[in-house]
Design an enzyme around this catalytic site. Structure first.
Site, short mmCIF file in Angstrom:
data_model
loop_
_atom_site.label_atom_id
_atom_site.label_comp_id
_atom_site.label_asym_id
_atom_site.label_seq_id
_atom_site.Cartn_x
_atom_site.Cartn_y
_atom_site.Cartn_z
N SER A 136 -0.10 -16.98 4.28
CA SER A 136 0.70 -16.98 3.06
C SER A 136 1.77 -18.06 3.18
CB SER A 136 1.36 -15.61 2.85
OG SER A 136 2.53 -15.49 3.65
N TYR A 159 7.11 -10.59 8.76
CA TYR A 159 5.78 -10.87 8.20
C TYR A 159 5.46 -12.36 8.29
CZ TYR A 159 2.08 -11.39 4.69
OH TYR A 159 0.92 -11.72 4.04
N LYS A 163 2.37 -14.02 10.55
CA LYS A 163 1.37 -14.89 9.95
C LYS A 163 1.40 -16.29 10.58
CE LYS A 163 -1.00 -12.45 7.02
NZ LYS A 163 -2.46 -12.32 7.18
N VAL A 200 4.22 -7.98 -7.06
CA VAL A 200 5.03 -7.86 -8.27
C VAL A 200 4.21 -7.67 -9.54
CG1 VAL A 200 5.26 -10.38 -8.50
CG2 VAL A 200 6.96 -8.87 -9.55
N ARG A 287 16.04 -7.99 -1.98
CA ARG A 287 15.43 -7.44 -0.78
C ARG A 287 15.65 -8.36 0.42
NH1 ARG A 287 9.32 -5.93 -2.31
NH2 ARG A 287 9.31 -8.18 -2.71
N GLY A 289 14.84 -10.51 3.51
CA GLY A 289 13.66 -11.26 3.95
C GLY A 289 12.97 -12.03 2.85
#
Length: 337
Positions: A136, A159, A163, A200, A287, A289
């Site tokens: 990503s 995350y 990755k 989302v 949020r 991060g």
């Protein structure tokens, strides 16, 4: 005829990939999934499924059915058995999302790093021709967009870090062992079969169809690059087949910067055309991060893969809303208005 192993194939992207491969024809499809994110019901909507044990892989092969191995990517023996006789591995299985990685960074690391290593080891030992890794934009982190493959990664979330580790192992396996790995950095993917996703677009649609306000984290000015899943699946096909790209990384997105507020406004217009009027917005705290701005330069994918996104945002949103309110998406109907 080529046999593909798709890890996490019962998920959103996996179901769409399987659907496209079955429609194209000429593929034997094997799925490895622990069913943690949901059962095989979605997969069964795209084609007939036969569940097999890892050691029985291949016994029920054919282009008219999907072999499903219910195992975890942390089970190295099961992963290797499932990889046997496969020419292509598409590694989609992962612990996904920024928020879960912040809540439990150790689990994110174990699944995304050790799980990916297991898949790479299986591919190396079983003579796989091409290994496609789902990454990503998160490894790049908070940089001035558009992001591209030459920007130094500086992840801001666990995350993104896990990755990035997966991308690093893909590069190492290409150069140390000659395994043709291709890492694809997906934009924000949306489309059919996403009813269990927390991303989302899916979250907005579920809330709207339940008569709840769309919840925006922060002020809505944060940007993302939203890509429709059919475009993404075409890119996976290119990554699995175009010669001379082993060890490479590609951004797979639309090269369009869209704020979350603009996304919400476009979705509200689409919902109104389906009779869902009066959808409201609500702001929530930002949020931890999350990056502020993110969209991709996809010139490398255009040049090396011969791929560009084709589906415009509002066109794609119309398709996914139609799927959600249709029988496949549960036939949801508005509880307001």
């Amino acid at each position: 005829m080529r046999r593909w192993l798709i890890t996490g194939g019962c998920g959103f992207i996996g179901c769409n990939l399987v659907r496209h491969l079955l429609a194209e024809g000429g593929y034997q499809i094997r799925v490895l999934d622990n069913l943690e994110a949901g059962g095989p019901e979605r997969l069964e909507q795209v084609g007939p499924v036969v569940e097999v044990a890892p050691e029985a892989c291949g016994a029920h092969g054919g282009t008219d059915r999907i072999e499903l191995v219910v195992r975890d990517i942390l089970d190295a023996d099961a992963v290797r058995a499932s990889t046997r006789a496969c020419q292509v591995v598409v590694h989609l299985a992962a612990s996904t999302g920024v928020a879960p990685s912040v809540q439990d960074p150790r689990r994110d690391c174990v699944v995304n790093v050790i799980g990916t290593l297991n898949c790479l080891e299986a591919a190396r030992h079983e003579g796989v021709e091409r290994f496609v890794f789902a990454s990503s934009g998160a490894p790049v982190g908070e940089v001035e967009p558009p992001v591209h493959e030459e920007k130094a990664p500086r992840p801001v979330s666990p995350y993104g870090a896990s990755k990035l580790a997966g991308e690093g192992y893909c590069s190492a396996y290409a150069r140390s062992f000659g395994l043709e790995t291709v890492a694809l950095r997906f934009g924000n993917v949306y489309g059919p079969y996403s009813d269990r996703k927390s991303s989302v677009v899916a979250a907005f649609i579920r809330r709207a169809l339940a008569g709840e306000p769309l919840e925006i984290y922060g002020d809505g000015s944060q940007t993302r690059d939203f890509i429709q899943v059919d475009d993404l699946v075409r890119a996976i096909g290119k990554a699995a087949s175009v010669p001379g790209i082993g060890g490479e990384i590609f951004h797979i997105a639309t090269a369009q910067e869209t704020t979350v507020a603009e996304l919400a406004e476009a979705l509200i217009r689409v919902l109104a055309r389906h009779g869902f009027d009066g959808v409201q917005l609500r702001n929530a705290p930002p949020r931890t991060g999350d990056v502020r701005r993110s969209y991709a330069d996809t010139a490398k994918a255009a040049e090396r893969l011969g791929w560009r996104a084709e589906v415009a945002l509002e066109q794609g949103l119309a398709g996914v809303v139609q799927w959600f309110i249709g029988p496949a998406g549960g036939g949801l109907r508005s509880t307001h208005g």
